[in-house]
Scaffold this motif. Sequence first.
Motif, PDB file in Angstrom:
ATOM      1  N   LEU A  53      12.172   6.746  17.135  1.00  0.00           N
ATOM      2  CA  LEU A  53      12.382   7.842  16.206  1.00  0.00           C
ATOM      3  C   LEU A  53      12.136   7.277  14.811  1.00  0.00           C
ATOM      4  N   LEU A  54      11.004   7.643  14.234  1.00  0.00           N
ATOM      5  CA  LEU A  54      10.563   7.115  12.945  1.00  0.00           C
ATOM      6  C   LEU A  54      10.948   8.087  11.835  1.00  0.00           C
ATOM      7  N   GLU A  55      11.561   7.575  10.778  1.00  0.00           N
ATOM      8  CA  GLU A  55      11.952   8.399   9.642  1.00  0.00           C
ATOM      9  C   GLU A  55      11.388   7.812   8.359  1.00  0.00           C
ATOM     10  N   LEU A  56      10.767   8.655   7.553  1.00  0.00           N
ATOM     11  CA  LEU A  56      10.255   8.250   6.247  1.00  0.00           C
ATOM     12  C   LEU A  56      11.018   9.003   5.168  1.00  0.00           C
ATOM     13  N   ASP A  57      11.450   8.269   4.150  1.00  0.00           N
ATOM     14  CA  ASP A  57      12.058   8.892   2.975  1.00  0.00           C
ATOM     15  C   ASP A  57      10.994   8.910   1.876  1.00  0.00           C
ATOM     16  N   LEU A  58      10.565  10.109   1.503  1.00  0.00           N
ATOM     17  CA  LEU A  58       9.485  10.255   0.536  1.00  0.00           C
ATOM     18  C   LEU A  58      10.032  10.683  -0.820  1.00  0.00           C
ATOM     19  N   PRO A  59       9.465  10.152  -1.924  1.00  0.00           N
ATOM     20  CA  PRO A  59       9.874  10.626  -3.250  1.00  0.00           C
ATOM     21  C   PRO A  59       9.360  12.048  -3.466  1.00  0.00           C
ATOM     22  N   SER A  60      10.219  12.911  -4.019  1.00  0.00           N
ATOM     23  CA  SER A  60       9.814  14.298  -4.218  1.00  0.00           C
ATOM     24  C   SER A  60      10.621  14.920  -5.356  1.00  0.00           C
ATOM     25  N   PHE A  61      10.040  14.931  -6.552  1.00  0.00           N
ATOM     26  CA  PHE A  61      10.664  15.550  -7.714  1.00  0.00           C
ATOM     27  C   PHE A  61      12.100  15.055  -7.936  1.00  0.00           C
ATOM     28  N   GLY A  62      12.258  13.746  -7.936  1.00  0.00           N
ATOM     29  CA  GLY A  62      13.557  13.156  -8.243  1.00  0.00           C
ATOM     30  C   GLY A  62      14.523  13.093  -7.080  1.00  0.00           C
ATOM     31  N   ARG A  63      14.120  13.579  -5.932  1.00  0.00           N
ATOM     32  CA  ARG A  63      15.000  13.499  -4.756  1.00  0.00           C
ATOM     33  C   ARG A  63      14.209  12.929  -3.586  1.00  0.00           C
TER      34      ARG A  63
ATOM     35  N   GLN B 168       0.788  -1.231   0.000  1.00  0.00           N
ATOM     36  CA  GLN B 168       0.000   0.000   0.000  1.00  0.00           C
ATOM     37  C   GLN B 168       0.822   1.284   0.000  1.00  0.00           C
ATOM     38  N   PHE B 169       2.021   1.267   0.565  1.00  0.00           N
ATOM     39  CA  PHE B 169       2.843   2.485   0.618  1.00  0.00           C
ATOM     40  C   PHE B 169       3.959   2.478  -0.424  1.00  0.00           C
ATOM     41  N   GLN B 170       3.921   1.539  -1.337  1.00  0.00           N
ATOM     42  CA  GLN B 170       5.043   1.335  -2.244  1.00  0.00           C
ATOM     43  C   GLN B 170       5.384   2.560  -3.084  1.00  0.00           C
ATOM     44  N   ARG B 171       4.380   3.293  -3.552  1.00  0.00           N
ATOM     45  CA  ARG B 171       4.638   4.457  -4.398  1.00  0.00           C
ATOM     46  C   ARG B 171       4.734   5.756  -3.602  1.00  0.00           C
ATOM     47  N   ARG B 172       4.474   5.666  -2.308  1.00  0.00           N
ATOM     48  CA  ARG B 172       4.442   6.885  -1.497  1.00  0.00           C
ATOM     49  C   ARG B 172       5.648   7.000  -0.559  1.00  0.00           C
ATOM     50  N   ILE B 173       6.305   5.871  -0.306  1.00  0.00           N
ATOM     51  CA  ILE B 173       7.463   5.853   0.593  1.00  0.00           C
ATOM     52  C   ILE B 173       8.591   5.071  -0.067  1.00  0.00           C
ATOM     53  N   ARG B 174       9.763   5.634  -0.078  1.00  0.00           N
ATOM     54  CA  ARG B 174      10.919   4.907  -0.603  1.00  0.00           C
ATOM     55  C   ARG B 174      11.545   4.014   0.459  1.00  0.00           C
ATOM     56  N   GLU B 175      11.582   4.516   1.688  1.00  0.00           N
ATOM     57  CA  GLU B 175      12.212   3.758   2.763  1.00  0.00           C
ATOM     58  C   GLU B 175      11.669   4.219   4.104  1.00  0.00           C
ATOM     59  N   LEU B 176      11.534   3.284   5.024  1.00  0.00           N
ATOM     60  CA  LEU B 176      11.159   3.583   6.410  1.00  0.00           C
ATOM     61  C   LEU B 176      12.321   3.153   7.294  1.00  0.00           C
ATOM     62  N   GLU B 177      12.760   4.037   8.156  1.00  0.00           N
ATOM     63  CA  GLU B 177      13.853   3.734   9.082  1.00  0.00           C
ATOM     64  C   GLU B 177      13.412   4.099  10.504  1.00  0.00           C
ATOM     65  N   PHE B 178      14.027   3.440  11.465  1.00  0.00           N
ATOM     66  CA  PHE B 178      13.742   3.841  12.848  1.00  0.00           C
ATOM     67  C   PHE B 178      14.893   3.481  13.769  1.00  0.00           C
ATOM     68  N   GLU B 179      15.007   4.272  14.837  1.00  0.00           N
ATOM     69  CA  GLU B 179      15.854   3.966  15.987  1.00  0.00           C
ATOM     70  C   GLU B 179      14.910   3.766  17.156  1.00  0.00           C
TER      71      GLU B 179
ATOM     72  N   ILE C 142       1.712   7.043   9.995  1.00  0.00           N
ATOM     73  CA  ILE C 142       2.400   7.127   8.710  1.00  0.00           C
ATOM     74  C   ILE C 142       1.617   7.986   7.719  1.00  0.00           C
ATOM     75  N   GLU C 143       0.305   7.810   7.695  1.00  0.00           N
ATOM     76  CA  GLU C 143      -0.535   8.617   6.801  1.00  0.00           C
ATOM     77  C   GLU C 143      -0.428  10.100   7.140  1.00  0.00           C
ATOM     78  N   GLU C 144      -0.430  10.418   8.440  1.00  0.00           N
ATOM     79  CA  GLU C 144      -0.322  11.808   8.867  1.00  0.00           C
ATOM     80  C   GLU C 144       1.014  12.409   8.424  1.00  0.00           C
ATOM     81  N   MET C 145       2.075  11.636   8.517  1.00  0.00           N
ATOM     82  CA  MET C 145       3.390  12.131   8.124  1.00  0.00           C
ATOM     83  C   MET C 145       3.457  12.369   6.619  1.00  0.00           C
ATOM     84  N   ILE C 146       2.881  11.444   5.846  1.00  0.00           N
ATOM     85  CA  ILE C 146       2.896  11.584   4.390  1.00  0.00           C
ATOM     86  C   ILE C 146       2.044  12.774   3.950  1.00  0.00           C
ATOM     87  N   ASP C 147       0.879  12.946   4.582  1.00  0.00           N
ATOM     88  CA  ASP C 147      -0.049  14.018   4.191  1.00  0.00           C
ATOM     89  C   ASP C 147       0.419  15.401   4.618  1.00  0.00           C
TER      90      ASP C 147
END
Length: 316
Positions: free
Chosen positions: A192-202, A170-181, A231-236
């Motif tokens: 500490l949750l980190e999301l790497d989101l696709p954004s104009f090639g970066r 479900q998050f395949q096109r919206r999140i590149r990677e999820l990381e946490f400590e 996760i939805e709140e962070m993406i939105d």
Amino acid sequence: MLKKIFAKIGVGAAKVDLTLNENTYKLGEHVEGKIKVQGGKIEQHINFINVELWLEVRGRNGQFHTHKVASIPIVSSFLIREGEEKEWGFKYDLPMDIPISASNCSYFFQTHLDIEGGADAKDRDDIRIKAPETLYQFVEALESLGFREKHHSGQFNGYKQEFEFFPTSQFQRRIRELEFEVAVEDKGLRILLELDLPSFGREREIKREISFSTEELSNNKKLQQSLHQIIEEMIDNPASYEHFQPSHYQRGEYKRGMSGLGGAMGGFAAGMIGGMLLGEVMDDMFEDVAFDDIQEDLEGADDLFDGDFFSGDDEW
């Protein structure tokens, strides 16, 4: 006389052996075993016996570095006669704030028999330290949302232990990677949750601190729902999470036990950097990271986090 000469170089001298009840433990678990000393061919005076827990980290260039986690005194000043056997019990509670065993870090106990006037005897016993049940529950919830752990997830870099996942559904096109400590606490987990989101090639990195109680973690369905909502709140609303500041931030103060899982977790941050990484390991472990950047990370997460695991296929 010849026996004494040989004993001084370890031939025919007393030997020591630590036998553990198990070789795999979870963070915070109670380790038990027995220490046996077998007398050699002559009578010898023993100054002391102690057991040390060591962390061994493999750097990026393949070189191994060790860091002593703890030293446990067992007994001091006794005589071991020729052929005599003595035995003591061994008990130790594993810390909650050390990395867990991973592809680039492992643990061993080293038992040291200090022999007066002779070559000391040593014994090494490798152990594996796993994550606590609460962390497995958190990861199970992530997997239920379609995230899968990366092969090198959980590597410890001497500063922190970070776990990396990639989306498969479900998050395949919206999140590149999820990381946490993660910091393991008495009443649950702080993450500490980190999301790497696709954004104009970066990639666009956003971070958020979250906590779950032991009770919340034990309810998989509700935990999935909570994680999905977070996760939805962070993406939105990515702008709200781009400039992360830990809620427990205290400038100038560092509390051991808050840098990554045990891993669990995470690490020894201040202690490891001060005692180990500033020396011969810095170039090896941080060849792509400037020390000023490491200092900034520490200042920005002083009181947040001190430190292959979940699938059972990890290597070490």
